[in-house]
Design a protein around this motif. Structure first.
Motif, mmCIF file in Angstrom:
data_model
loop_
_atom_site.group_PDB
_atom_site.id
_atom_site.type_symbol
_atom_site.label_atom_id
_atom_site.label_comp_id
_atom_site.label_asym_id
_atom_site.label_seq_id
_atom_site.Cartn_x
_atom_site.Cartn_y
_atom_site.Cartn_z
ATOM 1 N N ILE B 104 0.830 -1.212 0.000
ATOM 2 C CA ILE B 104 0.000 0.000 0.000
ATOM 3 C C ILE B 104 0.864 1.262 0.000
ATOM 4 O O ILE B 104 0.540 2.250 -0.649
ATOM 5 C CB ILE B 104 -1.013 0.043 1.168
ATOM 6 C CG1 ILE B 104 -0.322 -0.085 2.508
ATOM 7 C CG2 ILE B 104 -2.082 -1.010 1.002
ATOM 8 C CD1 ILE B 104 -1.250 0.294 3.648
ATOM 9 N N MET B 200 -3.218 -1.098 -5.131
ATOM 10 C CA MET B 200 -3.199 0.166 -4.382
ATOM 11 C C MET B 200 -3.011 1.344 -5.327
ATOM 12 O O MET B 200 -3.637 2.399 -5.160
ATOM 13 C CB MET B 200 -2.061 0.120 -3.340
ATOM 14 C CG MET B 200 -2.028 1.332 -2.430
ATOM 15 S SD MET B 200 -3.551 1.472 -1.445
ATOM 16 C CE MET B 200 -3.280 3.012 -0.608
ATOM 17 N N MET B 236 -7.293 2.691 0.574
ATOM 18 C CA MET B 236 -7.031 1.409 1.230
ATOM 19 C C MET B 236 -8.269 0.542 1.418
ATOM 20 O O MET B 236 -8.163 -0.673 1.597
ATOM 21 C CB MET B 236 -6.431 1.670 2.615
ATOM 22 C CG MET B 236 -4.961 1.389 2.718
ATOM 23 S SD MET B 236 -4.406 1.753 4.374
ATOM 24 C CE MET B 236 -5.299 0.552 5.324
#
Lengths: 578, 319
Positions: B104, B200, B236
């Motif tokens: 991420i 991501m 996220m």
């Protein structure tokens, strides 16, 4: 004077003490491999499925719970390990043990042998096909009383069996002997209960008669270690203080061999890996494995039920090519085509019989002549067709997950097709392939022939009994090769012939019986023994010294009777440079 | 699920008995009679027992929380699960968390600096790694780094811990565990990192186009606050859901890796059980996998509600 006397006395006392001083473990570490199971499955009961028997494999187990003797195949002689003397006596077989001790210092006695076989009877050991009872004659002597005719095969089973300590298994053995004395059989509930009790037994420690032992603490995730113990007959001769066995199969052990973390391995490695080992300077030791792939015919399926067509198939497969593609240099094309592995043919058959064997040398022209005589012709595509124009179509089913067998089958398919058959290969999981052979659900298939045994019986029964209705259960026709037939004017019961081939002690008579069966198999060709697989075992000479030369007769021992057992015990194998 | 598993594994060719016979013949050169006799006495398994009878017994025991005993070793399956499961949870779980965290972070930066050299290099790296199966990476690590370059002491790193080391809450033992977990964890990280990075990046890029990001920028918020509180948190959300679902597959996702690295987890144990057709052990492990997948899906739903106020508020509004 007093001082001199005192000094002399001290020297004498010290000299007396020397032999009794504790021996020190040798410094070397032997780096091997075996796919043992992890704790909590791993246990120390060598009668149970996940005990030392399975977890050490046939080689390393001999170094812990030793058998009576080791067999040298080329010399056809036994070397006593725990046994001091052995031989046939009137109505039985007597075995006298050496003055050996277990790892706790207690003596190895006849009671241990009686206990071992007491439990073995409950577990259905094959020895009891010919042995009625095992009796203690003296402290170190037991007698095996025959129930039927004695045989050399029975002798081998007795001498090869590992002897377990009565101190560990005595209570179970007493129960077992009591059941046998009461006339109970394996159908009785008490028998089954004791069988389960034996399997569930978990000893706290492993008493060893060999120079190595281990505890469950020595079993790691990646390797386990057998450690030297001082009380064995062979504790003074071995050169390694530890035998380290790496877990895992070929995919895990390959890099470990290349890296020098495994010095000797018995895994099966493909030809490319064998080459990589050699490129890395690692020697390949070649020993028989005791089997090879064979082409199995379903005798219910035309035209494989015709002897001449099977002979044609044998003539058009170049077995040397097939062998090379099966396992590189670790396989040889079958020479004798007699149902007995080539190395054993000179021992089991007379020269007269050997001379009569048809070698089925690669000869497509001769095969084409036979096909023509049978009424087949070649079509425009070069395929053989019958009078209606049908090609000889068949499916060749093989275990895709056995690299050696699948390679043998695919090459045989290619060669048969090149000659003009119309064969389609089909890979299935090995369990499926085997079950399909049992069920007769195949046309052509591949499985092992021969045996890692010095007796013709074991060779000749595989696969004509093992994969045939004669050796299978109800509803399982297998190859369905008829075992009763007329051959050269004589009525033959092949099952009886094979079952009785090694009966008695007269070697010449056994050779004669084996010869007759070999000639029948050679003529009828119920299966084609394609090649013989050899064990190509990496042996890292930078780590280990003492391996025999390539032409040493000890390398005729198959891997199940590996020279490593004897050479480790006798101290011929040592750390390199040590 | 239990019924399906029970029937399916019994439809596999072979059974524990026939496989043991074959194993004894191959390894010990026994004749088929010897091998059959010995295998028959080794474990209490009747291949001809009616399936319904076996099923009834299995379900009866299962309802009482008893998973039965291994057919091969007679060891209670529950003991085996308790011994092997923690290793898998530790190694795969740690690998998942590290790859998620790195993924991420890098993915967000890739999106933020989209079109830069960093983005291009990372996108290429992620795409390649995403397409390589984990066992290929494992083999390459062993052969190239271990055998050829000798920069990795892979033989010493095999297994879950060094044989003979006393387990305990001590620094040397913890370091030993981490040393042995390095190979599997690194393999999981390297092979799953690419997926997290790309997802991501994609999620961040769609977030960057949202109106509230433009407003936040117009308000003059710092880059750091913008990245963490506005872009990162919202981007996220779909990844957290995927993470929760991935947790469910931890148990079953390690069969080949654990076998290659000799790691003592449930995956290696499952591979062994399948090879020898240890039905009860296979049933136990499949049951654990099924339960963990179901629970992780529930967890994903709950997490989504917790992390995204719009979902939570939406529900409240509806009520």
């Amino acid at each position: 004077m007093k001082r001199i006397f005192a000094l002399l006395l001290a020297v004498v006392m010290l000299a007396g003490l020397v032999p009794t001083m504790a021996q020190e473990a040798p410094a070397g570490v032997f780096l091997g491999t075996w796919p043992y199971v992890l704790k909590p499955d791993h246990n120390l009961n060598s009668f149970s499925p996940n005990g030392p028997t399975a977890n050490l494999g046939v080689v390393y187990w001999q170094l812990v719970e030793m058998p009576a003797a080791f067999y040298k195949w080329a010399a056809d002689e036994y070397v006593g390990l725990l046994a001091e003397s052995w031989g046939f006596v009137d109505g039985g077989y007597e075995l006298t043990l050496k003055e050996a001790t277990w790892s706790d210092g207690s003596p190895v006695t006849a009671d241990d042998v009686v206990a071992t076989y007491g439990i073995g009877r409950i577990l259905g050991w094959s020895q009891f096909n010919t042995v009625a009872s095992v009796e203690k004659v003296a402290d170190r002597t037991v007698r095996f009383v025959w129930s039927g005719e004695p045989s050399l095969l029975a002798e081998r089973l007795i001498l090869k069996e590992n002897i377990r300590p009565a101190a560990t298994y005595g209570a179970l053995a007493e129960e077992a002997l009591a059941l046998a004395a009461d006339g109970k059989t394996r159908d009785d509930q008490e028998w089954k209960d004791l069988n389960a009790k034996i399997n569930d037994f978990r000893p706290d420690a492993l008493l060893a008669s060999g120079p190595y032992t281990y505890t469950l603490d020595d079993v790691g995730d990646s390797y386990m270690s057998l450690f030297w113990q001082p009380n064995s007959l062979y504790s003074g001769t071995v050169n390694f203080g530890e035998i380290r066995l790496w877990a895992g199969e070929t995919e895990v052990t390959t890099p470990l061999v290349l890296n020098g973390d495994i010095a000797w391995s018995t895994n099966v490695y493909p030809p490319a890996t064998q080459q990589a080992f050699q490129d890395a300077g690692i020697r390949l030791l070649i020993q028989p494995r005791g089997y090879g792939p064979s082409l199995l015919f379903n005798h219910d399926v035309a035209p494989w039920n015709i002897k001449e067509v099977r002979q044609v198939a044998a003539l058009v497969i170049d077995r040397s090519e097939n062998a090379f593609l099966t396992n590189g240099f670790g396989a040889t094309g079958t020479q004798y085509m007699a149902g007995i592995l080539d190395a054993q043919v000179p021992n089991m058959l007379t020269q007269d019989v050997i001379d009569q064997l048809n070698p089925y040398t690669f000869n497509p022209e001769a095969a084409a002549d036979i096909m023509t005589q049978l009424g087949y012709t070649r079509n425009d595509a070069g395929k053989w067709v019958d009078a209606e124009g049908n090609t000889i179509k068949s499916e060749y089913k093989f275990p895709g997950d056995f690299a050696d067998f699948s390679a043998a089958a695919q090459n045989a398919t290619d060669q048969l097709n090149e000659f003009g058959f119309d064969i389609t290969p089909r890979a299935v999981p090995w369990q499926q392939a085997r079950d399909d052979i049992f069920a007769g659900n195949f046309e052509l298939s591949v499985w092992s022939w021969g045996a890692g045994s010095p007796f013709a019986f074991s060779h000749l029964r595989n696969p004509v009994i093992r994969f045939n209705y004669a050796g299978l259960g109800e509803g399982q026709p297998g190859m369905n090769f008829p075992m009763e037939f007329e051959w050269r004017g004589e009525q033959i019961n092949l099952t009886d012939l094979i079952n009785n081939v090694n009966v008695g002690l007269d070697v010449a008579a056994q050779q004669e019986r084996a010869g007759k069966i070999a000639l029948i198999l050679n003529d009828l060709m119920p299966f084609i023994p394609l090649n013989i697989i050899l064990s190509t075992e990496p042996w890292n000479e930078a780590e280990l010294a003492g391996a025999p030369a390539d032409d040493d007769p000890i390398l005729q021992n198959p891997s199940s009777d590996s020279f490593v057992i004897l050479y480790l015990l006798e101290g011929q194998i040592a750390p390199a440079g040590g | 699920m239990t019924t399906f598993t029970f029937i399916l594994i019994r439809q596999m060719p072979g059974n524990p008995f026939s496989i043991k016979v074959e194993q004894l013949m191959r390894e010990q050169n026994l004749t088929v009679e010897e091998a059959t006799n010995r295998a028959g006495a080794l474990f209490d398994f009747d291949p001809n027992r009616p399936l319904l009878e076996q099923y009834t017994e299995y379900m009866g025991k299962l309802l009482r929380g008893d998973l039965g005993k291994s057919i091969i070793s007679s060891e209670p399956v529950m003991n085996m699960l308790l011994r092997f499961l923690p290793w898998t949870l530790f190694s795969v779980g740690l690998g998942l968390l590290i790859s998620f965290g790195l993924g991420i972070l890098i993915g967000m930066l890739m999106a933020y600096w989209r079109g830069s050299l960093f983005d291009n290099v990372m996108t290429a790296f992620a795409s390649v790694m995403y397409g390589i199966p984990d066992y290929v990476i494992a083999l390459l690590l062993i052969i190239v780094a271990g055998v050829q370059l000798r920069i990795l002491p892979f033989a010493q790193m095999l297994g879950g811990s060094t044989p003979g080391i006393e387990p305990g809450f001590r620094l040397d033992y913890i370091l030993d565990l981490l040393f042995h977990a390095f190979l599997p964890v690194f393999t999981y990280v390297i092979t799953s990192l690419g997926g997290w990075m790309l997802t991501m990046k994609s999620s961040t890029m769609s977030t960057l186009g949202e109106d509230y990001i433009t407003v936040a920028r117009a308000r003059g918020l710092s880059q750091r606050r913008l990245l963490t509180a506005y872009i990162g948190r919202n981007a996220m959300l779909p990844l957290v859901t995927r993470l929760a679902i991935s947790v469910g597959f931890i148990v079953g996702g390690a069969v080949i890796i654990e076998t290659l690295y000799q790691y003592p987890g449930l995956g290696r144990n499952l591979a062994t059980a399948i090879l020898v057709r240890d039905y009860t052990v296979m049933q136990g492990i499949f049951l654990v996998i099924a339960i963990s997948v179901v629970f992780s899906n529930i967890l994903a739903d709950l997490l989504f509600g917790l992390l995204d106020p719009r979902v939570r508020l939406g529900k409240e509004d509806a009520s």
